[in-house]
Design an enzyme around this catalytic site. Structure first.
Site, PDB file in Angstrom:
ATOM      1  N   TYR A 158      -1.644  -0.844  10.326  1.00  0.00           N
ATOM      2  CA  TYR A 158      -1.731  -1.125   8.891  1.00  0.00           C
ATOM      3  C   TYR A 158      -0.476  -0.630   8.174  1.00  0.00           C
ATOM      4  O   TYR A 158       0.122  -1.353   7.375  1.00  0.00           O
ATOM      5  CB  TYR A 158      -2.977  -0.444   8.322  1.00  0.00           C
ATOM      6  CG  TYR A 158      -3.240  -0.735   6.868  1.00  0.00           C
ATOM      7  CD1 TYR A 158      -3.923  -1.890   6.485  1.00  0.00           C
ATOM      8  CD2 TYR A 158      -2.812   0.139   5.874  1.00  0.00           C
ATOM      9  CE1 TYR A 158      -4.176  -2.158   5.157  1.00  0.00           C
ATOM     10  CE2 TYR A 158      -3.062  -0.120   4.539  1.00  0.00           C
ATOM     11  CZ  TYR A 158      -3.740  -1.270   4.185  1.00  0.00           C
ATOM     12  OH  TYR A 158      -3.976  -1.531   2.854  1.00  0.00           O
ATOM     13  N   SER A 214       0.848  -1.182   0.000  1.00  0.00           N
ATOM     14  CA  SER A 214       0.000   0.000   0.000  1.00  0.00           C
ATOM     15  C   SER A 214       0.886   1.234   0.000  1.00  0.00           C
ATOM     16  O   SER A 214       2.047   1.178   0.427  1.00  0.00           O
ATOM     17  CB  SER A 214      -0.893   0.009   1.252  1.00  0.00           C
ATOM     18  OG  SER A 214      -1.506   1.268   1.437  1.00  0.00           O
TER      19      SER A 214
END
Length: 253
Positions: free
Chosen positions: A153, A140
Site C-alpha cells: 500500500y 495517503s
C-alpha cells in the site's frame, strides 16, 4: 456554488470517502458519474441524486474500461471537467507473511495501475475536448512514510505522488491540473480493518488532535481542489492528515 456546471467522474464512488465526494460535488452544483466495480451499487447511489448523477461500472485496472468510463461521462452530461481517481484497496499484512503472487498484485493493480490509467485516459480526453481539466488522485500519508503491515500500500501511494508530479508537468501546457490528496486516519471501512487487530485506539492517537478525520472532511478538500479557487495548486500532494506526518506519537497523555 464553486462546482456549478462542472462534470466530474469519481471512481471508488460508493465507499466511505468516494460517496462523500459524490454528495459534496452534487451539493455544489456538479454533475457526477458515479463509478464502482458493482453496477447496482453505482446505480443505487446515483439514483439518490436524480438527474445530477449517473452510475457506471468500471474496473480501473482495465484501460479500455477507463476510456469507456470517460466517454460515458461526456455522453451523459455533455462534457468533462474533473476526474477523481479515488478507487483503492488496502490489505494489512506483515511483509514476512506475504505471498508475492497474491499480496502484491491486487493492491498494485488498483492503487497504482488504476491511477496511471486514469491519468493517461483523462489527459487524452481533456486534450480531445480542447478544454482545461482537473485530475485528482487518492494518495495517503503512507506514501510519505514507512509503516508495518502496509508495504505494498505504501509503495503504491508513493507511486501516486510521483505520478501526480510527472503528469502535472507534462499536462501543464494543456492547462490540465493534477493534484493528489493524502488523508491521514479517516474513519472508513478500509481503516476499520485495524479495529479487529486491536489497534483502533492506538491509531486514533496518531492524529494530532487524537480524533479520526471524517470522510466528509476529505470530500471538502477534493471539492476545493476541483474548483477554480484552487487554480494555483498543481503537481503536488496535499496533506489532509490533521498533523499525522508532522509529529511523533506523544510520550505523555
Amino acid at each position: 456554488m464553486d462546482l456549478a456546471n462542472k462534470v466530474a467522474v469519481v471512481t471508488g464512488a460508493t465507499g466511505g470517502i468516494g460517496a462523500e465526494i459524490v454528495r459534496e460535488f452534487v451539493e455544489q452544483g456538479a454533475k457526477v458519474l458515479v463509478v464502482d466495480l458493482d453496477q447496482a451499487q453505482a446505480d443505487t447511489l446515483a439514483a439518490s441524486y436524480g438527474s445530477a448523477a449517473a452510475g457506471f461500472a468500471c474496473d480501473v485496472t482495465d484501460y479500455a474500461q477507463v476510456e469507456a468510463m470517460l466517454d460515458a461521462a461526456v455522453d451523459n452530461f455533455g462534457t468533462l471537467d474533473v476526474v477523481i481517481n479515488n478507487a483503492g484497496v488496502g490489505l494489512p499484512k506483515l511483509l514476512l507473511e506475504h505471498n508475492p503472487a497474491e499480496d502484491w498484485e491486487l493492491v498494485t493493480s488498483v492503487n497504482q495501475k488504476g491511477v496511471y490509467h486514469g491519468l493517461v485516459a483523462a489527459g487524452k480526453k481533456f486534450v480531445d475536448l480542447g478544454k482545461p481539466g482537473v485530475i485528482l488522485n487518492a494518495s495517503s500519508v503512507y506514501g510519505q512514510m514507512a509503516a508495518e503491515m502496509t508495504f505494498v500500500y505504501n509503495v503504491s501511494k508513493a507511486a501516486v505522488d510521483m505520478m501526480t508530479k510527472c503528469a502535472a508537468l507534462e499536462f501543464a501546457p494543456h492547462n490540465i491540473r493534477v493534484v493528489a490528496v493524502a488523508p491521514g486516519r479517516v474513519d472508513t471501512p478500509m481503516l476499520r480493518q485495524y479495529e479487529a487487530l486491536g489497534l483502533w485506539d492506538h491509531i486514533r492517537h496518531e492524529q494530532m488532535r487524537a480524533a479520526f478525520t471524517q470522510p466528509v472532511e476529505i470530500a471538502n478538500v477534493y471539492a476545493f481542489l476541483a474548483s477554480d479557487r484552487a487554480n494555483c495548486i498543481n503537481g503536488t500532494t496535499v496533506s489532509a492528515d490533521d498533523g499525522f506526518t508532522s509529529f511523533k506519537y506523544p510520550l505523555l497523555d
